[in-house]
Structure formats: C-alpha cells, structure tokens
Design a protein around this motif. Structure first.
Motif, PDB file in Angstrom:
ATOM      1  N   PRO A  63       0.828  -1.206   0.000  1.00 38.83           N
ATOM      2  CA  PRO A  63       0.000   0.000   0.000  1.00 38.83           C
ATOM      3  C   PRO A  63       0.866   1.260   0.000  1.00 38.83           C
ATOM      4  O   PRO A  63       2.031   1.226   0.409  1.00 38.83           O
ATOM      5  CB  PRO A  63      -0.779  -0.120   1.317  1.00 38.83           C
ATOM      6  N   PRO A  64       0.324   2.389  -0.436  1.00 38.03           N
ATOM      7  CA  PRO A  64       1.066   3.646  -0.344  1.00 38.03           C
ATOM      8  C   PRO A  64       1.308   4.037   1.115  1.00 38.03           C
ATOM      9  O   PRO A  64       0.519   3.702   1.994  1.00 38.03           O
ATOM     10  CB  PRO A  64       0.144   4.664  -1.026  1.00 38.03           C
ATOM     11  N   VAL A  65       2.399   4.749   1.347  1.00 39.91           N
ATOM     12  CA  VAL A  65       2.638   5.320   2.672  1.00 39.91           C
ATOM     13  C   VAL A  65       1.659   6.460   2.925  1.00 39.91           C
ATOM     14  O   VAL A  65       1.121   6.615   4.018  1.00 39.91           O
ATOM     15  CB  VAL A  65       4.096   5.824   2.787  1.00 39.91           C
ATOM     16  N   SER A  66       1.420   7.232   1.889  1.00 36.81           N
ATOM     17  CA  SER A  66       0.431   8.311   1.963  1.00 36.81           C
ATOM     18  C   SER A  66      -0.025   8.637   0.551  1.00 36.81           C
ATOM     19  O   SER A  66       0.569   8.199  -0.436  1.00 36.81           O
ATOM     20  CB  SER A  66       1.010   9.557   2.644  1.00 36.81           C
ATOM     21  N   GLY A  67      -1.089   9.422   0.463  1.00 35.27           N
ATOM     22  CA  GLY A  67      -1.640   9.761  -0.843  1.00 35.27           C
ATOM     23  C   GLY A  67      -2.519   8.655  -1.398  1.00 35.27           C
ATOM     24  O   GLY A  67      -2.784   7.649  -0.730  1.00 35.27           O
ATOM     25  N   GLN A  68      -2.952   8.846  -2.637  1.00 37.74           N
ATOM     26  CA  GLN A  68      -3.918   7.933  -3.237  1.00 37.74           C
ATOM     27  C   GLN A  68      -3.485   7.508  -4.636  1.00 37.74           C
ATOM     28  O   GLN A  68      -2.773   8.226  -5.338  1.00 37.74           O
ATOM     29  CB  GLN A  68      -5.297   8.601  -3.336  1.00 37.74           C
ATOM     30  N   LEU A  69      -3.957   6.341  -5.003  1.00 36.31           N
ATOM     31  CA  LEU A  69      -3.775   5.780  -6.336  1.00 36.31           C
ATOM     32  C   LEU A  69      -5.159   5.438  -6.874  1.00 36.31           C
ATOM     33  O   LEU A  69      -5.884   4.654  -6.270  1.00 36.31           O
ATOM     34  CB  LEU A  69      -2.897   4.531  -6.254  1.00 36.31           C
ATOM     35  N   TYR A  70      -5.537   6.064  -7.992  1.00 37.35           N
ATOM     36  CA  TYR A  70      -6.863   5.849  -8.557  1.00 37.35           C
ATOM     37  C   TYR A  70      -6.754   5.165  -9.920  1.00 37.35           C
ATOM     38  O   TYR A  70      -5.931   5.547 -10.753  1.00 37.35           O
ATOM     39  CB  TYR A  70      -7.594   7.186  -8.752  1.00 37.35           C
ATOM     40  N   TRP A  71      -7.616   4.174 -10.125  1.00 36.97           N
ATOM     41  CA  TRP A  71      -7.735   3.539 -11.437  1.00 36.97           C
ATOM     42  C   TRP A  71      -8.907   4.171 -12.162  1.00 36.97           C
ATOM     43  O   TRP A  71      -9.997   4.314 -11.599  1.00 36.97           O
ATOM     44  CB  TRP A  71      -7.982   2.046 -11.296  1.00 36.97           C
ATOM     45  N   ARG A  72      -8.675   4.566 -13.402  1.00 38.02           N
ATOM     46  CA  ARG A  72      -9.771   5.085 -14.225  1.00 38.02           C
ATOM     47  C   ARG A  72     -10.463   3.898 -14.881  1.00 38.02           C
ATOM     48  O   ARG A  72      -9.919   3.277 -15.790  1.00 38.02           O
ATOM     49  CB  ARG A  72      -9.231   6.040 -15.283  1.00 38.02           C
ATOM     50  N   GLY A  73     -11.632   3.571 -14.406  1.00 34.15           N
ATOM     51  CA  GLY A  73     -12.314   2.382 -14.880  1.00 34.15           C
ATOM     52  C   GLY A  73     -11.913   1.176 -14.038  1.00 34.15           C
ATOM     53  O   GLY A  73     -11.338   1.296 -12.957  1.00 34.15           O
ATOM     54  N   THR A  74     -12.191   0.011 -14.560  1.00 37.27           N
ATOM     55  CA  THR A  74     -11.891  -1.226 -13.844  1.00 37.27           C
ATOM     56  C   THR A  74     -10.388  -1.482 -13.830  1.00 37.27           C
ATOM     57  O   THR A  74      -9.707  -1.315 -14.845  1.00 37.27           O
ATOM     58  CB  THR A  74     -12.598  -2.418 -14.521  1.00 37.27           C
ATOM     59  N   ARG A  75      -9.863  -1.891 -12.682  1.00 41.55           N
ATOM     60  CA  ARG A  75      -8.454  -2.221 -12.580  1.00 41.55           C
ATOM     61  C   ARG A  75      -8.152  -3.403 -13.500  1.00 41.55           C
ATOM     62  O   ARG A  75      -8.752  -4.465 -13.398  1.00 41.55           O
ATOM     63  CB  ARG A  75      -8.100  -2.596 -11.141  1.00 41.55           C
ATOM     64  N   PRO A  76      -7.212  -3.255 -14.425  1.00 42.83           N
ATOM     65  CA  PRO A  76      -6.958  -4.325 -15.393  1.00 42.83           C
ATOM     66  C   PRO A  76      -6.089  -5.423 -14.813  1.00 42.83           C
ATOM     67  O   PRO A  76      -5.454  -5.267 -13.765  1.00 42.83           O
ATOM     68  CB  PRO A  76      -6.210  -3.586 -16.512  1.00 42.83           C
ATOM     69  N   VAL A  77      -6.054  -6.537 -15.511  1.00 38.00           N
ATOM     70  CA  VAL A  77      -5.059  -7.568 -15.220  1.00 38.00           C
ATOM     71  C   VAL A  77      -3.683  -6.971 -15.504  1.00 38.00           C
ATOM     72  O   VAL A  77      -3.491  -6.248 -16.480  1.00 38.00           O
ATOM     73  CB  VAL A  77      -5.298  -8.813 -16.091  1.00 38.00           C
ATOM     74  N   ILE A  78      -2.721  -7.261 -14.631  1.00 37.69           N
ATOM     75  CA  ILE A  78      -1.374  -6.718 -14.783  1.00 37.69           C
ATOM     76  C   ILE A  78      -0.399  -7.842 -15.120  1.00 37.69           C
ATOM     77  O   ILE A  78      -0.346  -8.862 -14.438  1.00 37.69           O
ATOM     78  CB  ILE A  78      -0.916  -6.013 -13.492  1.00 37.69           C
ATOM     79  N   GLY A  79       0.361  -7.654 -16.184  1.00 36.94           N
ATOM     80  CA  GLY A  79       1.460  -8.549 -16.485  1.00 36.94           C
ATOM     81  C   GLY A  79       2.678  -8.099 -15.701  1.00 36.94           C
ATOM     82  O   GLY A  79       3.146  -6.982 -15.880  1.00 36.94           O
ATOM     83  N   TRP A  80       3.190  -8.953 -14.826  1.00 32.33           N
ATOM     84  CA  TRP A  80       4.249  -8.559 -13.897  1.00 32.33           C
ATOM     85  C   TRP A  80       5.511  -9.367 -14.163  1.00 32.33           C
ATOM     86  O   TRP A  80       5.473 -10.595 -14.238  1.00 32.33           O
ATOM     87  CB  TRP A  80       3.781  -8.794 -12.461  1.00 32.33           C
ATOM     88  N   LEU A  81       6.635  -8.657 -14.298  1.00 28.89           N
ATOM     89  CA  LEU A  81       7.919  -9.311 -14.431  1.00 28.89           C
ATOM     90  C   LEU A  81       8.821  -8.766 -13.331  1.00 28.89           C
ATOM     91  O   LEU A  81       9.221  -7.607 -13.358  1.00 28.89           O
ATOM     92  CB  LEU A  81       8.536  -9.059 -15.813  1.00 28.89           C
ATOM     93  N   ALA A  82       9.103  -9.618 -12.340  1.00 32.24           N
ATOM     94  CA  ALA A  82       9.885  -9.204 -11.178  1.00 32.24           C
ATOM     95  C   ALA A  82      11.368  -9.246 -11.480  1.00 32.24           C
ATOM     96  O   ALA A  82      11.811  -9.788 -12.506  1.00 32.24           O
ATOM     97  CB  ALA A  82       9.571 -10.117  -9.986  1.00 32.24           C
ATOM     98  N   GLN A  83      12.158  -8.680 -10.573  1.00 38.68           N
ATOM     99  CA  GLN A  83      13.608  -8.789 -10.692  1.00 38.68           C
ATOM    100  C   GLN A  83      14.019 -10.251 -10.622  1.00 38.68           C
ATOM    101  O   GLN A  83      13.438 -11.052  -9.911  1.00 38.68           O
ATOM    102  CB  GLN A  83      14.291  -8.017  -9.570  1.00 38.68           C
ATOM    103  N   ARG A  84      15.058 -10.579 -11.365  1.00 40.11           N
ATOM    104  CA  ARG A  84      15.522 -11.967 -11.454  1.00 40.11           C
ATOM    105  C   ARG A  84      15.805 -12.563 -10.075  1.00 40.11           C
ATOM    106  O   ARG A  84      15.430 -13.700  -9.793  1.00 40.11           O
ATOM    107  CB  ARG A  84      16.780 -12.010 -12.340  1.00 40.11           C
ATOM    108  N   HIS A  85      16.464 -11.791  -9.185  1.00 43.04           N
ATOM    109  CA  HIS A  85      16.848 -12.348  -7.884  1.00 43.04           C
ATOM    110  C   HIS A  85      15.659 -12.552  -6.957  1.00 43.04           C
ATOM    111  O   HIS A  85      15.774 -13.208  -5.927  1.00 43.04           O
ATOM    112  CB  HIS A  85      17.885 -11.460  -7.202  1.00 43.04           C
ATOM    113  N   ALA A  86      14.498 -11.986  -7.323  1.00 41.27           N
ATOM    114  CA  ALA A  86      13.317 -12.122  -6.477  1.00 41.27           C
ATOM    115  C   ALA A  86      12.551 -13.402  -6.761  1.00 41.27           C
ATOM    116  O   ALA A  86      11.553 -13.694  -6.113  1.00 41.27           O
ATOM    117  CB  ALA A  86      12.390 -10.915  -6.685  1.00 41.27           C
TER     118      ALA A  86
END
Length: 236
Positions: A63-86
């Motif tokens: 979560p954010p430490v402070s402030g807001q994050l807004y999605w315009r419309g429905t939150r989409p599926v996210i394609g995520w590629l993490a760091q290799r060491h993770a």
C-alpha cells in the motif's frame, strides 16, 4: 509541470500525492500525475530511490505510505515481471510450466488449457528463442534464458498493463536488444508498459515518457526533457 505526462490518451492510473515506501517509511518523493492508457514509460533514478517500491505499489503488492492511487475504470489484469533475484528457480518446474502460468486470466478453473491456448504458449516460447528448452527444468537455465522465459509468460498473458522491474539486469546486450524489441511489440499492440530501468541511453532511444526519482523530488514527462533535467542537475 513535473508529474504531468504528455500525450492525449485516456488516463489509466492517477497518482494523487502518492508516496511509496514500506510500512510508515517513505522512500519516494510525493508524486502527482497520470499514466496514460497505451503509454510506454521508464522509471529511472539512482539505487535506493524507490523505483521498484513504486512499481510494487502501483501493482498493488504494497500500500502507499500516503496519498492515493486511482484507477480510471476497472483495474486491469497486470502482467508482472519481477527482478531476477526475487524469483525462486529451485522449484521442480519446466519452462513450459512457467510460461503456462501466463494463461491463467484466460483459462477456466475446470476446463484447463484448450488447444488454442496451448498453441499460444508454444508460440510465445518459440518467440523468445526457447523452443528447444520447453521441457527443460528452470534451474538449468542461464540468466538470459530465464529472463526470456519470463517474457514469454508475459506474452501469453496479454495483459492490458505490463510492469517490468529491471528486465535487463544480469543479461548480455544481445539478449537485452531482443527483449527490448518484445517490449516495443507489446506497446505497438496497445499494451501500457511501465519499466524500471538503469540504462538512460536505452531509455532515451525507446521510451517516450520517463519518471525520474530523486531523494526529494521527481521529474516526470517527455523523456528528452526529463533526461536533460537530470544531466543538468548532475553537472550543477
């Protein structure tokens, strides 16, 4: 103004005085602005400035430490590629197993993979040059092969929004060039792409928009302007 992206597309994500960090510890400066649908944006800055932390916040992992994050419309599926060491490479999985994970948004829990999806998985594995290694264990892969496999999983997923955390770290330049072409291909297909990167020359060549994080401020906008500001600050 810092935080205002250029371009006329519809906003996908709006950041309203967002600060990213862990628990109550702020790492990034305050961010205001929008990420446009269909944009191609690099997130750059020195080590420890919060690039990966911000990406994880945008993806919803923390979560954010402070402030807001807004999605315009429905939150989409996210394609995520993490760091290799993770990522854990010791699980008894094959390349095909991992790439198949990208199919989950499109597959019924009870029906499994149909013939069309199996062809798409095979095509993605071939697209990244791993056709001969589909049944190989992932712990036998080189760093570059492992990263190609992760890109294949993202290709199968076909998510509207793709987030890449340091996708070129630890791989040779030839592989990096091939994977950069895949990123550009995703963008041409209409996917919104956010990537944490260290190579400002690559950013300047390929990314129209850049978010530069520093310890106390952010510079956000068209890439030439942002990188010029960064270089001027370094010389001052």
């Amino acid at each position: 103004m810092a935080g205002d992206l250029l371009g006329g597309g519809a906003a996908m994500i709006e950041l309203d005085h967002l600060v990213a960090g862990y628990e109550r510890l702020a790492i990034t400066p305050t961010l205001c602005g929008t990420i446009e649908k269909g944009s191609l944006t690099a997130i750059v800055g020195i080590n420890g400035c919060g690039k990966s932390t911000l990406l994880k916040t945008l993806a919803g992992f923390i979560p954010p430490v402070s402030g807001q994050l807004y999605w315009r419309g429905t939150r989409p599926v996210i394609g995520w590629l993490a760091q290799r060491h993770a990522l854990e490479s010791q699980f008894p999985l094959t390349v095909h197993d991992v790439v198949s994970q990208g199919a989950w948004p499109h597959v019924s829990l009870f029906r499994g993979l149909n013939a069309q999806m199996r062809r798409k998985i095979a095509s993605a594995i071939d697209r990244v040059g791993l056709a001969a290694l589909g049944e190989s264990s992932i712990d036998a892969l080189s760093g570059g092969q492992f990263q190609r496999m992760l890109f294949a999983r993202v290709l199968v997923q076909q998510a509207p929004l793709v987030m890449l955390d340091e996708p070129f770290t630890g791989i040779d330049e030839a592989t990096s060039l091939e994977l950069m072409e895949l990123i550009l291909e995703m963008h041409r297909d209409g996917q919104t792409v956010l990537a944490v990167l260290h190579d400002n020359q690559r950013v300047a060549r390929h990314f129209p928009e850049t978010l530069l994080l520093e310890s106390r401020r952010a510079c956000w906008g068209d890439t030439p302007s942002v990188l010029t500001t960064f270089e001027n600050a370094r010389r001052a």
